[in-house]
Design a protein around this motif. Structure first.
Motif, PDB file in Angstrom:
ATOM      1  N   LEU A 102       0.855  -1.185   0.000  1.00  0.00           N
ATOM      2  CA  LEU A 102       0.000   0.000   0.000  1.00  0.00           C
ATOM      3  C   LEU A 102       0.889   1.232   0.000  1.00  0.00           C
ATOM      4  O   LEU A 102       1.784   1.363   0.833  1.00  0.00           O
ATOM      5  CB  LEU A 102      -0.899   0.000   1.238  1.00  0.00           C
ATOM      6  CG  LEU A 102      -1.712   1.277   1.496  1.00  0.00           C
ATOM      7  CD1 LEU A 102      -2.665   1.569   0.347  1.00  0.00           C
ATOM      8  CD2 LEU A 102      -2.461   1.172   2.830  1.00  0.00           C
ATOM      9  N   GLU A 103       0.619   2.123  -0.938  1.00  0.00           N
ATOM     10  CA  GLU A 103       1.341   3.395  -1.022  1.00  0.00           C
ATOM     11  C   GLU A 103       0.339   4.524  -0.849  1.00  0.00           C
ATOM     12  O   GLU A 103      -0.654   4.590  -1.573  1.00  0.00           O
ATOM     13  CB  GLU A 103       2.041   3.515  -2.378  1.00  0.00           C
ATOM     14  CG  GLU A 103       2.801   4.820  -2.562  1.00  0.00           C
ATOM     15  CD  GLU A 103       3.441   4.940  -3.929  1.00  0.00           C
ATOM     16  OE1 GLU A 103       4.645   5.232  -4.004  1.00  0.00           O
ATOM     17  OE2 GLU A 103       2.729   4.736  -4.948  1.00  0.00           O
ATOM     18  N   ILE A 104       0.614   5.400   0.091  1.00  0.00           N
ATOM     19  CA  ILE A 104      -0.241   6.568   0.323  1.00  0.00           C
ATOM     20  C   ILE A 104       0.497   7.788  -0.216  1.00  0.00           C
ATOM     21  O   ILE A 104       1.456   8.262   0.385  1.00  0.00           O
ATOM     22  CB  ILE A 104      -0.574   6.726   1.816  1.00  0.00           C
ATOM     23  CG1 ILE A 104      -1.232   5.451   2.357  1.00  0.00           C
ATOM     24  CG2 ILE A 104      -1.484   7.930   2.033  1.00  0.00           C
ATOM     25  CD1 ILE A 104      -1.504   5.471   3.848  1.00  0.00           C
ATOM     26  N   GLY A 105       0.073   8.263  -1.379  1.00  0.00           N
ATOM     27  CA  GLY A 105       0.734   9.357  -2.072  1.00  0.00           C
ATOM     28  C   GLY A 105       1.467   8.847  -3.305  1.00  0.00           C
ATOM     29  O   GLY A 105       2.570   8.320  -3.196  1.00  0.00           O
ATOM     30  N   THR A 106       0.848   8.997  -4.477  1.00  0.00           N
ATOM     31  CA  THR A 106       1.403   8.441  -5.712  1.00  0.00           C
ATOM     32  C   THR A 106       2.308   9.426  -6.435  1.00  0.00           C
ATOM     33  O   THR A 106       3.326   9.041  -7.013  1.00  0.00           O
ATOM     34  CB  THR A 106       0.261   8.032  -6.676  1.00  0.00           C
ATOM     35  OG1 THR A 106      -0.752   7.348  -5.970  1.00  0.00           O
ATOM     36  CG2 THR A 106       0.784   7.175  -7.814  1.00  0.00           C
TER      37      THR A 106
ATOM     38  N   ILE B  60       6.649   2.637  -9.196  1.00  0.00           N
ATOM     39  CA  ILE B  60       7.336   1.713 -10.114  1.00  0.00           C
ATOM     40  C   ILE B  60       8.397   0.913  -9.370  1.00  0.00           C
ATOM     41  O   ILE B  60       8.499  -0.312  -9.520  1.00  0.00           O
ATOM     42  CB  ILE B  60       7.943   2.489 -11.297  1.00  0.00           C
ATOM     43  CG1 ILE B  60       6.829   3.090 -12.172  1.00  0.00           C
ATOM     44  CG2 ILE B  60       8.848   1.579 -12.146  1.00  0.00           C
ATOM     45  CD1 ILE B  60       7.313   4.052 -13.231  1.00  0.00           C
ATOM     46  N   TRP B  61       9.184   1.596  -8.553  1.00  0.00           N
ATOM     47  CA  TRP B  61      10.216   0.892  -7.790  1.00  0.00           C
ATOM     48  C   TRP B  61       9.590  -0.186  -6.900  1.00  0.00           C
ATOM     49  O   TRP B  61      10.071  -1.320  -6.835  1.00  0.00           O
ATOM     50  CB  TRP B  61      11.003   1.867  -6.919  1.00  0.00           C
ATOM     51  CG  TRP B  61      12.155   2.550  -7.572  1.00  0.00           C
ATOM     52  CD1 TRP B  61      12.277   3.883  -7.872  1.00  0.00           C
ATOM     53  CD2 TRP B  61      13.384   1.950  -7.995  1.00  0.00           C
ATOM     54  NE1 TRP B  61      13.488   4.144  -8.451  1.00  0.00           N
ATOM     55  CE2 TRP B  61      14.195   2.969  -8.539  1.00  0.00           C
ATOM     56  CE3 TRP B  61      13.876   0.645  -7.968  1.00  0.00           C
ATOM     57  CZ2 TRP B  61      15.477   2.729  -9.041  1.00  0.00           C
ATOM     58  CZ3 TRP B  61      15.150   0.404  -8.466  1.00  0.00           C
ATOM     59  CH2 TRP B  61      15.927   1.430  -8.998  1.00  0.00           C
ATOM     60  N   LEU B  62       8.509   0.163  -6.208  1.00  0.00           N
ATOM     61  CA  LEU B  62       7.878  -0.783  -5.295  1.00  0.00           C
ATOM     62  C   LEU B  62       7.200  -1.920  -6.053  1.00  0.00           C
ATOM     63  O   LEU B  62       7.316  -3.088  -5.668  1.00  0.00           O
ATOM     64  CB  LEU B  62       6.858  -0.054  -4.417  1.00  0.00           C
ATOM     65  CG  LEU B  62       7.432   0.808  -3.294  1.00  0.00           C
ATOM     66  CD1 LEU B  62       6.373   1.747  -2.736  1.00  0.00           C
ATOM     67  CD2 LEU B  62       8.022  -0.058  -2.188  1.00  0.00           C
TER      68      LEU B  62
ATOM     69  N   VAL C 206       3.641  -0.840   3.869  1.00  0.00           N
ATOM     70  CA  VAL C 206       2.912   0.405   3.663  1.00  0.00           C
ATOM     71  C   VAL C 206       3.923   1.533   3.574  1.00  0.00           C
ATOM     72  O   VAL C 206       4.757   1.698   4.479  1.00  0.00           O
ATOM     73  CB  VAL C 206       1.923   0.682   4.808  1.00  0.00           C
ATOM     74  CG1 VAL C 206       1.201   2.005   4.575  1.00  0.00           C
ATOM     75  CG2 VAL C 206       0.916  -0.454   4.956  1.00  0.00           C
ATOM     76  N   PHE C 207       3.857   2.307   2.485  1.00  0.00           N
ATOM     77  CA  PHE C 207       4.737   3.457   2.298  1.00  0.00           C
ATOM     78  C   PHE C 207       3.895   4.716   2.367  1.00  0.00           C
ATOM     79  O   PHE C 207       3.016   4.939   1.535  1.00  0.00           O
ATOM     80  CB  PHE C 207       5.461   3.367   0.953  1.00  0.00           C
ATOM     81  CG  PHE C 207       6.381   4.527   0.670  1.00  0.00           C
ATOM     82  CD1 PHE C 207       7.285   4.968   1.619  1.00  0.00           C
ATOM     83  CD2 PHE C 207       6.350   5.174  -0.571  1.00  0.00           C
ATOM     84  CE1 PHE C 207       8.136   6.041   1.365  1.00  0.00           C
ATOM     85  CE2 PHE C 207       7.208   6.227  -0.844  1.00  0.00           C
ATOM     86  CZ  PHE C 207       8.098   6.672   0.120  1.00  0.00           C
ATOM     87  N   ILE C 208       4.155   5.554   3.370  1.00  0.00           N
ATOM     88  CA  ILE C 208       3.383   6.773   3.610  1.00  0.00           C
ATOM     89  C   ILE C 208       4.205   7.967   3.149  1.00  0.00           C
ATOM     90  O   ILE C 208       5.236   8.294   3.735  1.00  0.00           O
ATOM     91  CB  ILE C 208       3.020   6.907   5.097  1.00  0.00           C
ATOM     92  CG1 ILE C 208       2.212   5.690   5.566  1.00  0.00           C
ATOM     93  CG2 ILE C 208       2.247   8.200   5.345  1.00  0.00           C
ATOM     94  CD1 ILE C 208       1.982   5.653   7.073  1.00  0.00           C
ATOM     95  N   ASP C 209       3.728   8.622   2.092  1.00  0.00           N
ATOM     96  CA  ASP C 209       4.455   9.759   1.516  1.00  0.00           C
ATOM     97  C   ASP C 209       3.445  10.747   0.943  1.00  0.00           C
ATOM     98  O   ASP C 209       3.416  11.015  -0.254  1.00  0.00           O
ATOM     99  CB  ASP C 209       5.420   9.273   0.429  1.00  0.00           C
ATOM    100  CG  ASP C 209       6.384  10.365  -0.013  1.00  0.00           C
ATOM    101  OD1 ASP C 209       6.499  11.385   0.681  1.00  0.00           O
ATOM    102  OD2 ASP C 209       7.027  10.187  -1.068  1.00  0.00           O
TER     103      ASP C 209
ATOM    104  N   SER D   5       4.536  -7.074   9.023  1.00  0.00           N
ATOM    105  CA  SER D   5       4.416  -6.006   8.029  1.00  0.00           C
ATOM    106  C   SER D   5       5.346  -4.847   8.387  1.00  0.00           C
ATOM    107  O   SER D   5       5.688  -4.639   9.558  1.00  0.00           O
ATOM    108  CB  SER D   5       2.976  -5.501   7.942  1.00  0.00           C
ATOM    109  OG  SER D   5       2.091  -6.495   7.462  1.00  0.00           O
ATOM    110  N   VAL D   6       5.711  -4.078   7.369  1.00  0.00           N
ATOM    111  CA  VAL D   6       6.609  -2.941   7.533  1.00  0.00           C
ATOM    112  C   VAL D   6       5.863  -1.664   7.149  1.00  0.00           C
ATOM    113  O   VAL D   6       5.170  -1.626   6.129  1.00  0.00           O
ATOM    114  CB  VAL D   6       7.870  -3.096   6.654  1.00  0.00           C
ATOM    115  CG1 VAL D   6       8.754  -1.860   6.743  1.00  0.00           C
ATOM    116  CG2 VAL D   6       8.648  -4.341   7.061  1.00  0.00           C
ATOM    117  N   ILE D   7       6.006  -0.622   7.964  1.00  0.00           N
ATOM    118  CA  ILE D   7       5.414   0.686   7.699  1.00  0.00           C
ATOM    119  C   ILE D   7       6.546   1.701   7.594  1.00  0.00           C
ATOM    120  O   ILE D   7       7.374   1.815   8.508  1.00  0.00           O
ATOM    121  CB  ILE D   7       4.438   1.097   8.822  1.00  0.00           C
ATOM    122  CG1 ILE D   7       3.294   0.072   8.953  1.00  0.00           C
ATOM    123  CG2 ILE D   7       3.879   2.495   8.556  1.00  0.00           C
ATOM    124  CD1 ILE D   7       2.421   0.283  10.178  1.00  0.00           C
TER     125      ILE D   7
END
Length: 220
Positions: free
Chosen positions: A62-66, A73-75, A134-137, A158-160
């Motif tokens: 899950l990516e928050i902020g595209t 793409i990297w993820l 989860v990547f929050i950006d 899981s990793v945040i």
């Protein structure tokens, strides 16, 4: 002088360790040409996200902020066959550019771009959880709420990851009137207090300047 050195060091290591193909360079170039803010991660930071996802063995991200889809793409390239990445973007123009960049990378089948306010979209993901990473950006004042949802949508192991948490050093200023600084401070404090998380933070310097990230492991 410091920024010049940081950029040169990034270029040195990127030249040896980070391979950007046309899909990645094109995503960055098209985002810039469209006038999007230059907030995407640096190449070495994108590779770090990619490696963390692979080390974790993430099948759902899950990516928050595209933004323009560069980090997406990297993820997504770290996913195994059948894996999926869901990315949330509030700005319609950003979502459109990201969709084109992701399609050019051949990742449209594994990436689900959802347009709207993340805080409105996150409850809709409950049926598709858990996510392995989860990547929050996104907007920093909302980071505490994003963390709350990240915990609901993950499981032990899981990793945040929260990006841009140092704010050029302003994170140490408890009296700051900047809502981005206060959002990051509360986000970090909540991580520190939470019984399900163990975490660390890293300061970074490089072509993107002085900043840093928080990385937390969900333990229970």
């Amino acid at each position: 002088m410091a920024q010049q050195t940081w950029t040169a060091v990034d270029a040195y290591f990127d030249g040896l360790l980070v391979e950007e193909d046309e899909a990645l360079t094109g995503a960055a170039a098209d985002s810039e040409a469209a006038g999007l803010p230059a907030h995407q991660v640096a190449p070495n930071q994108g590779k770090l996200l990619h490696l963390l996802a692979r080390i974790r063995g993430a099948r759902r991200i899950l990516e928050i902020g595209t933004l323009g889809g560069y980090s997406t793409i990297w993820l997504a390239r770290a996913l195994p066959e059948g894996g999926q990445l869901v990315t949330l973007e509030v700005d319609e123009r950003c979502a459109e550019i990201a969709a084109a960049n992701i399609a050019r990378a051949g990742l449209q089948d594994s990436v689900d771009i959802r347009h709207g306010r993340a805080i409105d979209l996150l409850p809709q993901l409950a049926g598709t959880a858990p996510f392995d990473l989860v990547f929050i950006d996104a907007d920093k004042p909302s980071n505490p709420e994003y963390l709350e949802w990240a915990l609901k949508l993950t499981r032990p192991g899981s990793v945040i990851i929260g990006d841009n948490v140092v704010r050029d050093g302003a994170v140490v200023d408890a009296t700051s009137s900047d809502p981005r600084v206060q959002g990051v401070r509360r986000f970090t404090e909540l991580i520190a207090e939470h019984p399900r998380l163990t975490a660390t933070a890293l300061q970074t310097v490089g072509s993107k300047g002085y900043d840093g990230l928080v990385m937390a492991l969900v333990t229970q």
